[in-house]
Each structure stands twice: as structure tokens, then as C-alpha cells.
Design an enzyme around this catalytic site. Structure first.
Site, PDB file in Angstrom:
ATOM      1  N   SER A  26       2.995  -6.846   8.309  1.00  0.00           N
ATOM      2  CA  SER A  26       2.409  -7.170   9.619  1.00  0.00           C
ATOM      3  C   SER A  26       3.318  -8.110  10.418  1.00  0.00           C
ATOM      4  O   SER A  26       3.541  -7.925  11.613  1.00  0.00           O
ATOM      5  CB  SER A  26       1.048  -7.847   9.432  1.00  0.00           C
ATOM      6  OG  SER A  26       0.138  -6.967   8.844  1.00  0.00           O
ATOM      7  N   GLY A  98       0.526   2.979  11.468  1.00  0.00           N
ATOM      8  CA  GLY A  98      -0.589   2.716  12.380  1.00  0.00           C
ATOM      9  C   GLY A  98      -0.373   1.442  13.175  1.00  0.00           C
ATOM     10  O   GLY A  98      -0.710   1.372  14.360  1.00  0.00           O
ATOM     11  N   ASP A 319      -6.508  -4.161   2.900  1.00  0.00           N
ATOM     12  CA  ASP A 319      -5.462  -3.275   2.358  1.00  0.00           C
ATOM     13  C   ASP A 319      -5.396  -3.306   0.834  1.00  0.00           C
ATOM     14  O   ASP A 319      -4.653  -2.533   0.233  1.00  0.00           O
ATOM     15  CB  ASP A 319      -4.098  -3.677   2.931  1.00  0.00           C
ATOM     16  CG  ASP A 319      -3.982  -3.317   4.403  1.00  0.00           C
ATOM     17  OD1 ASP A 319      -4.746  -2.449   4.877  1.00  0.00           O
ATOM     18  OD2 ASP A 319      -3.127  -3.911   5.093  1.00  0.00           O
TER      19      ASP A 319
HETATM   20  C1  S3P Z   1      -2.678  -4.488  10.202  1.00  0.00           C
HETATM   21  C2  S3P Z   1      -4.049  -4.499  10.314  1.00  0.00           C
HETATM   22  C3  S3P Z   1      -4.956  -3.793   9.395  1.00  0.00           C
HETATM   23  C4  S3P Z   1      -4.245  -3.334   8.133  1.00  0.00           C
HETATM   24  C5  S3P Z   1      -2.902  -2.739   8.430  1.00  0.00           C
HETATM   25  C6  S3P Z   1      -2.007  -3.735   9.135  1.00  0.00           C
HETATM   26  C7  S3P Z   1      -1.876  -5.246  11.184  1.00  0.00           C
HETATM   27  O1  S3P Z   1      -5.482  -2.658  10.033  1.00  0.00           O
HETATM   28  O2  S3P Z   1      -5.053  -2.402   7.427  1.00  0.00           O
HETATM   29  O3  S3P Z   1      -2.278  -2.341   7.207  1.00  0.00           O
HETATM   30  O4  S3P Z   1      -0.675  -5.459  10.934  1.00  0.00           O
HETATM   31  O5  S3P Z   1      -2.427  -5.644  12.200  1.00  0.00           O
HETATM   32  P1  S3P Z   1      -6.764  -2.754  10.971  1.00  0.00           P
HETATM   33  O6  S3P Z   1      -6.521  -3.835  11.908  1.00  0.00           O
HETATM   34  O7  S3P Z   1      -6.916  -1.436  11.632  1.00  0.00           O
HETATM   35  O8  S3P Z   1      -7.894  -3.034  10.030  1.00  0.00           O
END
Ligand code: S3P
Length: 437
Positions: A26, A98, A319
């Protein structure tokens, strides 16, 4: 495109040693994003050299930012300033990531150019209305497929308007998307969360000198700030460390030290949940680096017992559930998870896919609408499908520490999206893990 990789794990006895897992995913994404739109040259140490963070890096290069090739986690970003990004000449391909897609949709909605965001098969099936809807309220123009998925066609709208947005789900990606768009919107943009989620965006924006007001569950931003380049030291990813926290807990005669792990309180739910189950995890040498708490973690074998996982901990460990389900399979009694429907829209449906794999290995795992009920059992051998999900693949590799027979895990190439060194570090600690193409 990645090749197909199969993992095979032999029943292994114990895990022992000292390791430093790679940098936080992140924070690595955010270091590239904010470094790119800062004034000046940002140096990053501990950057995660894995496919997801590299997708973000390549996207910013494609928008005219000079970024060095990362070497040993060091990368230099020649920031172009808040209004210095250039139109990419091709769609930005974001692979499996994502975080890249959802944060970039916010950052790019208010630019003075158009662009298209695409991803791999998994990313192209994930819900994007959760970002396009709040952005539309701000005046953004983004077209999705009819079912709200990528590709996202963004028509740059330099006159976005700030909104007050109550997040309908616990999602740091949605919160971050709205706040990043808020840097390009007139008026104030405020997010309000029903449950706390990771706050790396807010912390890193402040680290770059961009004003973000934080009050209880709210964060507010406006377009008057600017980012000034900084030095960033990214700690190890607790989400990667989690595999060895569980591994050293469930394996007999184990003792593992994980160095320099990020201990941001919005990320440490895995430690709380494992401790509630009876794990022995010591937090050593706590310190603060670049506005983020960091510590070394020492974990030794212990007998676990099943629990009802407190719902408040779910977003703080979101996660880590694939590997927590493996811990649950090794815990006496029943473990019950509720309130975790977000797991169904991760890189795959992590509730369905983990339950199916556990059942293949002889564990009773009952799927519920928003979670799972797992009964303790003996982990057998067999072949399980990871559905191309990195964390499912690594979780079943860790199950080998308590398995009666070899486990084969299909479709593991995406381990490279978050933890390319997994096999090497796991085998150095004692896991008998091999891979084949
Ligand atoms: C993340 C937020 C989380 C996490 C993803 C990384 C981020 O997702 O599951 O692996 O870096 O902001 P969500 O915010 O959709 O829950």
C-alpha cells in the site's frame, strides 16, 4: 504475461530464523503516486519490487514522470508537481492491481486530459462503481462496462466539486480515491468511515506537506495544498509477514523473527486475532519511521483455539484472512468469521475459494454469506486451486506446515504481484516448497 506456476509443499516440520519481508504494498503504491505529483525529487527506500507496485510505477512513467528503475528497493521519482502529469498515449494497463486502479481513478478524474485504465482478467471483473459513483458526485466523467467494471474511460474534468462522502463499505481504496480527487476539486472534500481502514494515504499526504484534516472517522482535503518531495522509508508489509506469523505459530518447534514490520494500527488486526486464538507474538523494538510505526516481531509455536473473530478487527486484517483460515483449521474447536463480505470481491472470492481448498484438504469449512465457520481438523494432502490469487496461493503453502501429505497449489504466478521472494524466504525458514512451470 506471467507463466503458469504450480507450487508443491511437502509436509514440513518447523520454521526457524530471522527474515525481513519486502516493503509494504500500500505504501509503495502511494509513494510513487504522491512522489510523482510532488515538487522536487523523492527518494524511496524499501519499495516493493513486485508486479502490483510496478504497475503503478509504469503508469506514472507513461504520464511523463521520470522514475528510476528500482534497485534493492531504492527508487527515485522526479516529481512533476500537482499539475504536471501528461496525457498517456495508450491505455494504462494496471495488471492485477486494484489499488492502482481505484486510487488512480481518483487522481486522474480531475486532470486536464483523458485516459483509460485497464487490467487483467481478475481486475476487469472487480467492482469499480464503488469509486465511479462518488467521483460522479464530484462531477467526474468516467465510463465503465455496463456491469460497472473496467476498462475505465476517464474524461478529465478539471473543475471537480468537493463532496461529503460517507463510505458505504470499509474500503481504504475508496476513501483514498475520493481524497485524491479532492486535491483537484473546489471546496472541501470529506470522507467519513463507518469502520477505520488503513490510513496510509492520509499519513503520506501529510508527510509530503499536503494539508489533510483528520477528526475521529473523518478526513478532509481541498485543492489549495502542494506536495513537497521527501525521503520515504517503506517498512516491511505486515500482510506478507502474516504468512510467517501463522506459519511459525502452527508449526511445532518454531521461532521466527520478522524485522522492520509496519505496525500501523489500521493494519495490525492479524496480530490481535492470532493473539486472541492463543498465539505468542512479541513486539520488539517499537519505533517510528517516516510517520509510520515499525517493530520487529518474534513468534513461536503455540496451540491455537477457535474464536468468534471480533467484527471490529475485520477491516484491520482484511488481506490476512486467507492465512488466518489456515490458522483456524489448526485451532481446537470452531472459528467463526462474520461481517467479511468484502472478501468476496478481492482478487477472487476469498471466502468461496478458501473454503473449497480447505474442504479438499479434509477440513470442515462452511461458507456463510459474509464469512466462514471452520472446524479444527487434520490437514490432509491434495491439489487446490488458487484462482490466480497471490494470498490464497501463499496461504495454502503455509498449510504444508501441518499437512499429512504434499499439497499442490495451482496457478501461483501471481505471488509475484505482492511477494516475489516468498518461496525463497519460506524455504530459508524451513518450508519445503518447490515450484514448477
Ligand atoms: C488497500 C486496501 C484494501 C486492501 C488492498 C490494499 C490499499 O482494499 O485489501 O489489498 O492499499 O488501499 P479495500 O480498501 O478495497 O478494502
Amino acid at each position: 504475461m506471467s507463466k503458469s506456476i504450480t507450487f508443491t509443499v511437502q509436509p514440513s516440520a518447523s520454521l526457524n530464523g530471522v527474515v525481513r519481508v519486502p516493503g509494504d504494498k500500500s505504501m509503495s503504491h502511494r509513494s510513487i503516486m504522491l512522489g510523482s505529483i510532488a515538487d522536487g525529487v523523492t527518494h524511496v527506500k524499501g519499495f516493493l519490487q513486485a508486479e502490483d507496485a510496478m504497475s503503478t510505477l509504469k503508469a506514472f512513467r507513461a504520464m511523463g514522470v521520470e522514475i528510476t528503475e528500482p534497485v534493492n528497493g531504492e527508487v527515485t521519482i522526479h516529481g512533476v508537481g500537482k499539475h504536471g502529469l501528461q496525457a498517456p498515449t495508450e491505455p494504462l494497463y494496471l495488471g492485477n492491481s486494484g489499488t492502482s486502479m481505484r486510487l488512480l481513478s481518483g487522481l486522474l478524474a480531475g486532470q486536464n486530459f483523458d485516459c483509460t485504465l485497464t487490467g487483467d482478467e481478475s481486475l476487469s471483473g472487480r467492482p469499480m462503481r464503488r469509486v465511479t459513483e462518488p467521483l460522479a458526485l464530484m462531477g467526474a466523467q468516467i465510463e465503465t462496462e455496463t456491469n460497472g467494471t473496467a476498462p475505465l474511460h476517464i474524461k478529465g474534468t478539471p473543475n471537480l466539486t468537493g463532496i461529503d462522502y460517507v463510505l458505504p463499505m470499509a474500503s481504504a481504496q475508496v476513501k483514498s480515491c475520493v481524497l485524491l480527487a479532492g486535491m483537484y476539486a473546489t471546496g472541501t472534500t470529506t470522507t467519513a468511515e463507518l469502520a477505520p481502514t488503513r490510513d496510509h494515504t492520509e499519513r503520506m499526504l501529510q508527510g509530503f506537506g499536503y494539508p489533510v484534516t483528520r477528526n475521529a472517522n473523518k478526513a478532509s482535503i481541498n485543492n489549495s495544498g502542494k506536495l513537497t518531495a521527501v525521503e520515504i522509508d517503506v517498512p516491511s508489509d505486515i500482510s506478507s509477514a502474516a504468512f510467517f506469523l501463522v506459519g511459525a505459530t502452527i508449526a511445532k518447534n518454531s521461532a521466527v523473527t520478522l524485522q522492520h514490520v509496519g505496525m500501523n494500527p489500521t493494519r495490525t488486526g492479524v496480530i490481535d486475532i492470532l493473539r486472541l486464538m492463543g498465539a505468542k507474538i512479541e513486539v520488539l523494538n517499537p519505533r517510528e519511521i517516516g510517520g509510520e510505526p515499525v517493530a520487529d516481531l518474534h513468534v513461536t509455536s503455540s496451540e491455537l483455539h477457535g474464536i468468534e473473530i471480533p467484527q471490529a478487527l475485520v477491516p484491520l486484517a482484511i488481506d490476512e484472512f486467507p492465512v488466518l483460515f489456515i490458522a483456524a483449521a489448526c485451532a481446537t474447536g470452531k472459528t467463526i468469521l462474520i461481517g467479511a463480505e468484502e472478501l468476496r470481491v478481492k482478487e477472487c472470492d476469498r471466502i468461496q475459494v478458501m473454503a473449497a481448498g480447505l474442504q479438499t484438504l479434509g477440513i470442515e469449512a462452511e461458507v456463510t454469506k459474509d464469512g466462514m465457520i471452520i472446524n479444527s481438523g487434520t490437514i490432509g494432502g491434495g491439489t487446490v486451486a488458487s484462482h490466480g490469487d497471490h494470498r490464497i496461493a501463499m496461504a495454502f503453502a503455509i498449510a504444508g506446515l501441518r499437512a499429512q501429505a504434499p499439497i499442490t497449489i495451482q496457478n501461483c504466478a501471481n505471488v509475484n504481484t505482492s511477494f516475489p521472494e516468498f518461496q525463497q524466504l519460506a524455504t530459508s525458514l524451513g518450508l519445503e516448497l518447490t515450484s514448477a512451470e
